[in-house]
Scaffold this motif. Structure first.
Motif, mmCIF file in Angstrom:
data_model
loop_
_atom_site.group_PDB
_atom_site.id
_atom_site.type_symbol
_atom_site.label_atom_id
_atom_site.label_comp_id
_atom_site.label_asym_id
_atom_site.label_seq_id
_atom_site.Cartn_x
_atom_site.Cartn_y
_atom_site.Cartn_z
ATOM 1 N N LEU A 87 1.044 -1.387 0.316
ATOM 2 C CA LEU A 87 -0.243 -0.042 0.015
ATOM 3 C C LEU A 87 0.884 1.282 -0.247
ATOM 4 O O LEU A 87 0.820 1.775 -0.328
ATOM 5 N N SER A 88 2.122 1.445 0.298
ATOM 6 C CA SER A 88 3.314 2.440 0.777
ATOM 7 C C SER A 88 3.601 2.454 -0.956
ATOM 8 O O SER A 88 3.379 3.438 -0.870
ATOM 9 N N ASP A 89 4.012 1.605 -1.410
ATOM 10 C CA ASP A 89 4.621 1.550 -2.574
ATOM 11 C C ASP A 89 3.161 1.840 -3.676
ATOM 12 O O ASP A 89 3.956 2.883 -4.428
ATOM 13 N N LEU A 90 2.247 2.356 -3.709
ATOM 14 C CA LEU A 90 0.952 2.317 -3.987
ATOM 15 C C LEU A 90 0.572 3.775 -4.328
ATOM 16 O O LEU A 90 0.924 4.720 -4.978
ATOM 17 N N ILE A 91 0.885 4.632 -3.228
ATOM 18 C CA ILE A 91 0.597 6.239 -2.237
ATOM 19 C C ILE A 91 2.207 6.174 -3.063
ATOM 20 O O ILE A 91 2.102 7.124 -3.586
ATOM 21 N N THR A 92 3.527 4.943 -3.475
ATOM 22 C CA THR A 92 4.682 6.600 -3.008
ATOM 23 C C THR A 92 4.521 6.622 -4.864
ATOM 24 O O THR A 92 4.389 7.573 -5.573
ATOM 25 N N ASP A 93 3.484 5.398 -6.201
ATOM 26 C CA ASP A 93 3.403 5.329 -7.051
ATOM 27 C C ASP A 93 2.309 6.188 -7.058
ATOM 28 O O ASP A 93 2.530 7.657 -8.314
ATOM 29 N N VAL A 94 1.443 7.007 -6.411
ATOM 30 C CA VAL A 94 0.188 7.487 -6.562
ATOM 31 C C VAL A 94 0.542 8.893 -6.689
ATOM 32 O O VAL A 94 1.062 10.200 -7.175
ATOM 33 N N LEU A 95 1.546 9.243 -5.503
ATOM 34 C CA LEU A 95 2.494 10.630 -5.456
ATOM 35 C C LEU A 95 3.358 11.387 -6.702
ATOM 36 O O LEU A 95 3.688 11.814 -7.140
ATOM 37 N N ALA A 96 4.265 10.228 -6.869
ATOM 38 C CA ALA A 96 4.946 10.774 -8.044
ATOM 39 C C ALA A 96 4.284 11.399 -9.583
ATOM 40 O O ALA A 96 5.235 12.216 -9.749
ATOM 41 N N ILE A 97 2.924 10.768 -9.093
ATOM 42 C CA ILE A 97 1.693 10.967 -10.476
ATOM 43 C C ILE A 97 1.924 12.253 -10.512
ATOM 44 O O ILE A 97 1.989 13.571 -11.313
ATOM 45 N N LEU A 98 1.436 12.840 -9.609
ATOM 46 C CA LEU A 98 0.635 13.700 -8.690
ATOM 47 C C LEU A 98 1.764 15.088 -8.686
ATOM 48 O O LEU A 98 1.484 16.259 -9.203
ATOM 49 N N ARG A 99 2.795 15.113 -8.083
ATOM 50 C CA ARG A 99 4.258 15.567 -8.159
ATOM 51 C C ARG A 99 4.579 16.619 -9.504
ATOM 52 O O ARG A 99 5.036 17.076 -9.625
ATOM 53 N N ALA A 100 4.444 15.326 -10.846
ATOM 54 C CA ALA A 100 4.841 15.942 -12.129
ATOM 55 C C ALA A 100 3.955 17.184 -12.668
ATOM 56 O O ALA A 100 4.115 17.450 -13.628
ATOM 57 N N GLY A 101 3.517 17.267 -12.225
ATOM 58 C CA GLY A 101 2.242 19.075 -12.676
ATOM 59 C C GLY A 101 0.422 19.099 -12.213
ATOM 60 O O GLY A 101 0.050 17.880 -10.933
ATOM 61 N N GLU A 102 0.703 19.874 -12.504
ATOM 62 C CA GLU A 102 -1.009 20.457 -11.513
ATOM 63 C C GLU A 102 -1.948 19.549 -12.700
ATOM 64 O O GLU A 102 -1.945 19.432 -13.677
ATOM 65 N N HIS A 103 -2.968 19.058 -11.589
ATOM 66 C CA HIS A 103 -4.289 18.144 -12.035
ATOM 67 C C HIS A 103 -5.294 18.708 -11.329
ATOM 68 O O HIS A 103 -5.571 19.783 -10.887
ATOM 69 N N ASP A 104 -6.373 17.951 -12.409
ATOM 70 C CA ASP A 104 -7.858 18.545 -12.435
ATOM 71 C C ASP A 104 -8.693 18.028 -11.015
ATOM 72 O O ASP A 104 -8.204 16.592 -11.003
ATOM 73 N N THR A 105 -9.013 18.686 -9.995
ATOM 74 C CA THR A 105 -9.105 17.848 -8.618
ATOM 75 C C THR A 105 -10.976 18.455 -8.264
ATOM 76 O O THR A 105 -11.754 18.197 -7.514
ATOM 77 N N SER A 106 -11.315 19.087 -9.561
ATOM 78 C CA SER A 106 -12.606 19.904 -9.211
ATOM 79 C C SER A 106 -13.626 18.306 -8.922
ATOM 80 O O SER A 106 -15.217 18.837 -8.575
ATOM 81 N N TRP A 107 -13.350 17.139 -9.431
ATOM 82 C CA TRP A 107 -14.728 15.688 -9.241
ATOM 83 C C TRP A 107 -14.482 15.293 -8.589
ATOM 84 O O TRP A 107 -15.206 14.601 -8.123
ATOM 85 N N SER A 108 -12.723 15.515 -7.235
ATOM 86 C CA SER A 108 -12.349 14.957 -5.735
ATOM 87 C C SER A 108 -12.496 16.333 -4.536
ATOM 88 O O SER A 108 -12.990 17.092 -5.180
ATOM 89 N N SER A 109 -12.799 15.085 -4.015
ATOM 90 C CA SER A 109 -12.897 15.806 -2.335
ATOM 91 C C SER A 109 -11.840 17.238 -2.375
ATOM 92 O O SER A 109 -11.861 17.486 -1.407
ATOM 93 N N TYR A 110 -10.603 17.376 -2.922
ATOM 94 C CA TYR A 110 -9.957 18.287 -3.211
ATOM 95 C C TYR A 110 -9.430 19.695 -3.662
ATOM 96 O O TYR A 110 -10.411 19.162 -4.516
ATOM 97 N N ASP A 111 -9.237 20.419 -2.953
ATOM 98 C CA ASP A 111 -9.542 21.856 -3.745
ATOM 99 C C ASP A 111 -8.250 21.986 -5.169
ATOM 100 O O ASP A 111 -7.826 22.548 -5.140
ATOM 101 N N SER A 112 -6.882 21.096 -4.437
ATOM 102 C CA SER A 112 -5.907 21.083 -5.279
ATOM 103 C C SER A 112 -4.696 20.162 -5.245
ATOM 104 O O SER A 112 -5.343 19.292 -4.532
ATOM 105 N N THR A 113 -3.896 20.200 -6.188
ATOM 106 C CA THR A 113 -3.432 18.772 -5.957
ATOM 107 C C THR A 113 -2.590 18.841 -5.217
ATOM 108 O O THR A 113 -1.637 17.926 -4.295
ATOM 109 N N ALA A 114 -1.832 20.198 -4.559
ATOM 110 C CA ALA A 114 -1.333 20.277 -2.872
ATOM 111 C C ALA A 114 -1.630 19.826 -1.858
ATOM 112 O O ALA A 114 -0.997 18.780 -1.031
ATOM 113 N N ASP A 115 -3.469 19.433 -1.904
ATOM 114 C CA ASP A 115 -3.937 19.274 -1.507
ATOM 115 C C ASP A 115 -3.743 17.191 -0.551
ATOM 116 O O ASP A 115 -3.767 16.978 0.201
ATOM 117 N N ALA A 116 -3.809 17.342 -2.508
ATOM 118 C CA ALA A 116 -4.124 15.253 -1.934
ATOM 119 C C ALA A 116 -2.843 15.050 -1.851
ATOM 120 O O ALA A 116 -2.354 13.835 -0.707
#
Length: 93
Positions: free
Chosen positions: A4-33
């Protein structure tokens, strides 16, 4: 809980690669996620049940992470992670 921690690491790598559309999520921004995942990761590594359940919740279909993936154009990569590399990782133990 290393997988699970490895999956978090992979997701964080994707999120850190740039700004993402968080409008359909519970987050206000990529930084919040990113901030939440960074807080969850050590707790998941320690096997803290509440953190594990929270991360699994975020990964559910129509969960916050999937919503970000779909709206930001990396749903294919997300599916590769959850249906491939980490297929059994998100299942309740």
């Amino acid at each position: 809980m290393t997988r699970l921690s490895d999956l978090i690491t992979d997701v964080l790598a994707i999120l850190r690669a740039g700004e993402h559309d968080t409008s359909w999520s519970s987050y206000d921004s990529t930084a919040d996620a990113i901030e939440e995942l960074e807080r969850l990761q050590p707790r998941v590594e320690a096997g803290e049940r509440e953190a594990v359940e929270r991360f699994r919740f975020l990964c559910l279909p129509t969960g916050a992470i999937e919503e970000i993936a779909v709206s930001s154009g990396w749903s294919g990569r997300w599916l590769e992670l959850v249906n491939g590399k980490y297929r059994d990782t998100l299942s309740p133990q």
